[in-house]
Design an enzyme around this catalytic site. Structure first.
Site, PDB file in Angstrom:
ATOM      1  N   THR A 138       0.918  -1.153   0.000  1.00  0.00           N
ATOM      2  CA  THR A 138       0.000   0.000   0.000  1.00  0.00           C
ATOM      3  C   THR A 138       0.940   1.182   0.000  1.00  0.00           C
ATOM      4  O   THR A 138       2.125   1.025   0.319  1.00  0.00           O
ATOM      5  CB  THR A 138      -0.868   0.012   1.284  1.00  0.00           C
ATOM      6  OG1 THR A 138      -1.933  -0.929   1.170  1.00  0.00           O
ATOM      7  CG2 THR A 138      -1.479   1.363   1.580  1.00  0.00           C
TER       8      THR A 138
ATOM      9  N   ARG B 137     -14.053  -7.073  -2.074  1.00  0.00           N
ATOM     10  CA  ARG B 137     -13.516  -6.883  -0.723  1.00  0.00           C
ATOM     11  C   ARG B 137     -13.054  -5.433  -0.540  1.00  0.00           C
ATOM     12  O   ARG B 137     -12.386  -4.864  -1.401  1.00  0.00           O
ATOM     13  CB  ARG B 137     -12.343  -7.841  -0.508  1.00  0.00           C
ATOM     14  CG  ARG B 137     -11.648  -7.697   0.851  1.00  0.00           C
ATOM     15  CD  ARG B 137     -10.429  -6.816   0.777  1.00  0.00           C
ATOM     16  NE  ARG B 137      -9.589  -6.932   1.972  1.00  0.00           N
ATOM     17  CZ  ARG B 137      -8.508  -6.195   2.188  1.00  0.00           C
ATOM     18  NH1 ARG B 137      -8.116  -5.298   1.298  1.00  0.00           N
ATOM     19  NH2 ARG B 137      -7.798  -6.343   3.274  1.00  0.00           N
TER      20      ARG B 137
ATOM     21  N   GLY C 154     -10.878  -2.944   1.896  1.00  0.00           N
ATOM     22  CA  GLY C 154      -9.870  -2.982   2.964  1.00  0.00           C
ATOM     23  C   GLY C 154      -9.941  -1.754   3.852  1.00  0.00           C
ATOM     24  O   GLY C 154     -10.908  -0.993   3.844  1.00  0.00           O
ATOM     25  N   ASP C 155      -8.875  -1.542   4.599  1.00  0.00           N
ATOM     26  CA  ASP C 155      -8.840  -0.437   5.561  1.00  0.00           C
ATOM     27  C   ASP C 155      -8.539   0.914   4.918  1.00  0.00           C
ATOM     28  O   ASP C 155      -8.880   1.958   5.465  1.00  0.00           O
ATOM     29  CB  ASP C 155      -7.781  -0.708   6.637  1.00  0.00           C
ATOM     30  CG  ASP C 155      -6.388  -0.884   6.029  1.00  0.00           C
ATOM     31  OD1 ASP C 155      -6.266  -1.615   5.012  1.00  0.00           O
ATOM     32  OD2 ASP C 155      -5.429  -0.302   6.555  1.00  0.00           O
TER      33      ASP C 155
ATOM     34  N   THR D  25      -0.582   0.671   6.673  1.00  0.00           N
ATOM     35  CA  THR D  25      -0.386  -0.432   5.722  1.00  0.00           C
ATOM     36  C   THR D  25      -0.292  -1.733   6.500  1.00  0.00           C
ATOM     37  O   THR D  25       0.315  -1.782   7.569  1.00  0.00           O
ATOM     38  CB  THR D  25       0.881  -0.236   4.869  1.00  0.00           C
ATOM     39  OG1 THR D  25       1.099  -1.460   4.127  1.00  0.00           O
ATOM     40  CG2 THR D  25       2.120   0.056   5.703  1.00  0.00           C
ATOM     41  N   GLY D  26      -0.923  -2.754   5.958  1.00  0.00           N
ATOM     42  CA  GLY D  26      -0.880  -4.040   6.639  1.00  0.00           C
ATOM     43  C   GLY D  26      -2.184  -4.776   6.472  1.00  0.00           C
ATOM     44  O   GLY D  26      -2.969  -4.458   5.568  1.00  0.00           O
TER      45      GLY D  26
ATOM     46  N   GLY E 131      -5.515  -5.349   6.416  1.00  0.00           N
ATOM     47  CA  GLY E 131      -6.578  -4.360   6.482  1.00  0.00           C
ATOM     48  C   GLY E 131      -7.699  -4.684   7.448  1.00  0.00           C
ATOM     49  O   GLY E 131      -8.206  -3.809   8.155  1.00  0.00           O
TER      50      GLY E 131
HETATM   51  N1  ASP Z   1      -3.917  -2.481   4.024  1.00  0.00           N
HETATM   52  C1  ASP Z   1      -4.064  -2.991   2.697  1.00  0.00           C
HETATM   53  C2  ASP Z   1      -5.312  -3.796   2.614  1.00  0.00           C
HETATM   54  O1  ASP Z   1      -5.599  -4.577   3.495  1.00  0.00           O
HETATM   55  C3  ASP Z   1      -2.948  -3.831   2.229  1.00  0.00           C
HETATM   56  C4  ASP Z   1      -1.602  -3.508   2.771  1.00  0.00           C
HETATM   57  O2  ASP Z   1      -1.335  -2.415   3.206  1.00  0.00           O
HETATM   58  O3  ASP Z   1      -0.767  -4.373   2.745  1.00  0.00           O
HETATM   59  O4  ASP Z   1      -5.991  -3.674   1.630  1.00  0.00           O
END
Ligand code: ASP
Length: 308
Positions: free
Chosen positions: A176, A204, A206-207, A226-227, A229
């Site tokens: 992200t 889907r 995400g966050d 980032t991570g 979500g």
């Molecule tokens: N946060 C993002 C999501 O879940 C993906 C990521 O940052 O790795 O869509």
């Protein structure tokens, strides 16, 4: 005049031993270009919102990062991009999800904030809005990269063999891009953009486009995450950081650390955040192998790093 900028190119890094020196150079150059693009705006007295959009556009245009060009693929082999912006000085926000042709999703998120009566728009309606206001679009081939396509194929194989979330390699789990900034007038803003997760279900969300989860800005701090979500949504990570500063008297660093290392891990969520507060302090914590990140804090101290 205090200005500050922090940005990330995702927490999903290759293991240190697997990242070649040439690739490392490319990632560093991409981060540096995005840092300069945003910091230039701040140095010239521009708005934090313009700075975070400039940094995120640079990362969206760079195929190395999972946002805009180079986004990951859904289980159905499509790209569904998402983005958000938040202007802390007005506590106003805009976000988009399910985009497949808009060249810079972050600019559409900003347009939703500034030119529509809504906060979040998705899929065909969001694409229509982009066309109505004349934002540049691209054919799907523009966003495609072989690296992301191969990641989808590997991920499908892994899922077919009964793999679970625990054994996904980090670079396939995450990615992200995002930025947080403080401008010379004391305004804070954040922006985030992503292709989401490799092999996510179509539809889907995400966050990133969920305001208060992956993206937040108010008078206290600006945060981009980032991570994993789903975990960031379940603890409203961005808003939680601000709440801990506002209501529990934590510093930016304490609030970010406690959310990233305690709250997210409790939910099994790996990842990190970049955040800036109104004094120009910067915090860049993550709870996994690495996070592509760069920053210049209010005292002019620079960071550009991938691993710990
Ligand atoms: N946060 C993002 C999501 O879940 C993906 C990521 O940052 O790795 O869509």
């Amino acid at each position: 005049m205090t200005i500050a900028l922090a940005l990330h190119g995702g927490a999903g890094t290759l293991r240190r031993s697997e990242l070649s020196p040439a690739d490392e150079q490319r990632y560093r150059a991409g981060l540096e270009a995005a840092l300069q693009a945003g910091y230039r705006v701040l140095r010239q007295g521009g708005a934090a919102l313009d700075a975070v959009c400039a940094s995120v556009c640079a990362l969206e245009d760079d195929p190395l990062f999972n946002a805009g060009r180079g986004s990951v693929f859904t289980l159905a082999g499509a790209q569904e991009m998402e983005a958000a912006v938040m202007d802390g000085s007005r506590q106003d926000a805009g976000s988009v999800t399910g985009l497949s042709t808009v060249r810079n999703p972050v600019l559409l998120a900003r347009a939703v904030m500034e030119r529509s009566p809504h906060v979040t728009l998705g899929f065909a309606a969001a694409e229509d809005f982009a066309r109505r206001i004349g934002l540049p679009t691209q054919a799907p081939g523009y966003f495609h990269t072989d690296k992301r396509w191969q990641a989808l194929l590997l991920e499908k194989e892994r899922l077919a063999a009964g793999g679970d979330d625990a054994d996904i390699p980090e670079d396939r789990k995450h990615g992200t891009v995002g930025a947080a900034a403080l401008d010379a007038q004391g305004r804070l803003a954040a922006a985030t953009s992503t292709g989401g997760r490799t092999a996510k279900w179509p539809g889907r969300i995400g966050d990133t486009p969920v305001i208060g989860a992956g993206t937040w800005a108010d008078a206290h701090c600006a945060v981009s995450a980032t991570g994993h979500g789903e975990s960031f949504i379940r603890c409203a990570a961005g808003h939680e950081i601000s709440a801990r500063m506002r209501l529990a008297g934590m510093s930016l660093e304490q609030a970010c650390d406690s959310v990233v290392h305690d709250e997210l891990l409790r939910l099994g969520g790996s990842g990190g955040v970049v955040a800036v507060d109104r004094a120009g302090r910067v915090s860049l914590p993550f709870n996994c192998e690495g996070m592509y990140r760069a920053a210049i804090d209010g005292e002019g101290r620079r960071t550009l790093a991938i691993y710990r």
